[in-house]
Design an enzyme around this catalytic site. Sequence first.
Site, PDB file in Angstrom:
ATOM      1  N   TYR A  54     109.889  51.084  98.751  1.00 20.01           N
ATOM      2  CA  TYR A  54     109.955  51.838 100.005  1.00 20.01           C
ATOM      3  C   TYR A  54     108.941  51.275 101.017  1.00 20.01           C
ATOM      4  O   TYR A  54     108.291  50.266 100.760  1.00 20.01           O
ATOM      5  CB  TYR A  54     109.750  53.325  99.729  1.00 20.01           C
ATOM      6  N   GLN A  67     105.576  64.811  96.909  1.00 23.81           N
ATOM      7  CA  GLN A  67     105.550  63.391  97.239  1.00 23.81           C
ATOM      8  C   GLN A  67     106.195  63.185  98.614  1.00 23.81           C
ATOM      9  O   GLN A  67     107.281  63.690  98.878  1.00 23.81           O
ATOM     10  CB  GLN A  67     106.315  62.584  96.190  1.00 23.81           C
ATOM     11  N   ARG A  86     101.131  56.950  94.657  1.00 21.14           N
ATOM     12  CA  ARG A  86     101.962  56.244  93.672  1.00 21.14           C
ATOM     13  C   ARG A  86     101.953  54.769  94.021  1.00 21.14           C
ATOM     14  O   ARG A  86     102.533  54.339  95.019  1.00 21.14           O
ATOM     15  CB  ARG A  86     103.389  56.808  93.644  1.00 21.14           C
ATOM     16  N   GLY A  99     109.493  62.412  82.551  1.00 21.63           N
ATOM     17  CA  GLY A  99     110.542  62.919  83.423  1.00 21.63           C
ATOM     18  C   GLY A  99     111.850  63.177  82.719  1.00 21.63           C
ATOM     19  O   GLY A  99     112.211  64.324  82.435  1.00 21.63           O
ATOM     20  N   ARG A 100     112.575  62.110  82.408  1.00 22.12           N
ATOM     21  CA  ARG A 100     113.921  62.261  81.856  1.00 22.12           C
ATOM     22  C   ARG A 100     113.932  63.034  80.544  1.00 22.12           C
ATOM     23  O   ARG A 100     114.841  63.818  80.280  1.00 22.12           O
ATOM     24  CB  ARG A 100     114.564  60.882  81.651  1.00 22.12           C
TER      25      ARG A 100
END
Length: 331
Positions: free
Chosen positions: A170, A100, A218, A310-311
């Site tokens: 972002y 990414q 994304r 993910g987590r």
Amino acid sequence: MIKLLEPINIRGLEMKNKIVLPPMTMDLATEDGLVTEKVKDHYKKMANTGVGAIILENHYINIQGKQSERQLAIDRDECIQGLSEIADIIHKNKVVCGVQINHAGSAAHSAITGHKIIAPSAIIHPKGTEVPDEMTTEEIENVKKQFRKAAGRVKKAGFDFVEIHGCHGYLLNQFLSPLTNTRIDEYGGIRANRIKFPIEIVKEIREEVGKDFLIFYRIAAADNMENGLTIDDAKYLAVKLVEAGVDVLDVSQGLAGSRPVTNQQGFFVHLSEGIKSVVRIPVITTGGIKEGLFAHHVIEDGKADMIGVGRAILQDDQWVNTIKEELKDVR
């Protein structure tokens, strides 16, 4: 066979299942963004979890867009060697992988970058404290070139795809959102103008990497803030991204960041379902997913094509093997 655990082929790139390890910032790089042994050890461990694909955490394309002290870099050719070693480590486990790439914009901090922060407009980021400089046309052109070169380095390092980070508040998200973009030139104002910058970046990258290298994006499917981006805005953008050359849409939210919007797992699934309704390319969903049966139903019900976990995998590297057992009797 459970669809979640079946392979998926994306324009010739085959994943052994539909489980994706999404990008998660680990901050294990050197101070100047290079790969360390800790970074390699982390991805070696993740490559042995049984996932079908790994998306490496966000890498800064330019020091001005650096987000954290030990964030990985992709802003110069020196970065290629270490990343190439990671690609080799992951591929040995028959897992596909990508990187990414990102510019933090006004979410960066001058104390970390050593430079004045920049953004579409001189508006303090919703989570920030510094007033950024509004980007000049020349700076916009430079950032487009930096994204392009960064994607080229991802390809040279031996990865299977590049993912453009367009959400979580972002820079690309800042251009899209009316909350952070009040420009009066061709990059601001109406929705068609606000998507211009990310679309141009996709086209630049497609030209750089060629037609056969995959591009993930994304996408910010909603800002979850009053007067911010909505799912309708995201659907409009999604169609334009596909036209520009994107192969996979990885759905999350916008300026509100990656934080949960409910206490329930799969808190971005409704957004993924909305995006999937307007495109024919694969869609990834994420959002605190931790149960195999839940992930199975998301795929089975056609709300997404791949599941980002993910987590749960960070906490239990046997998560994939565990859900295989749990799902083997599901019909």
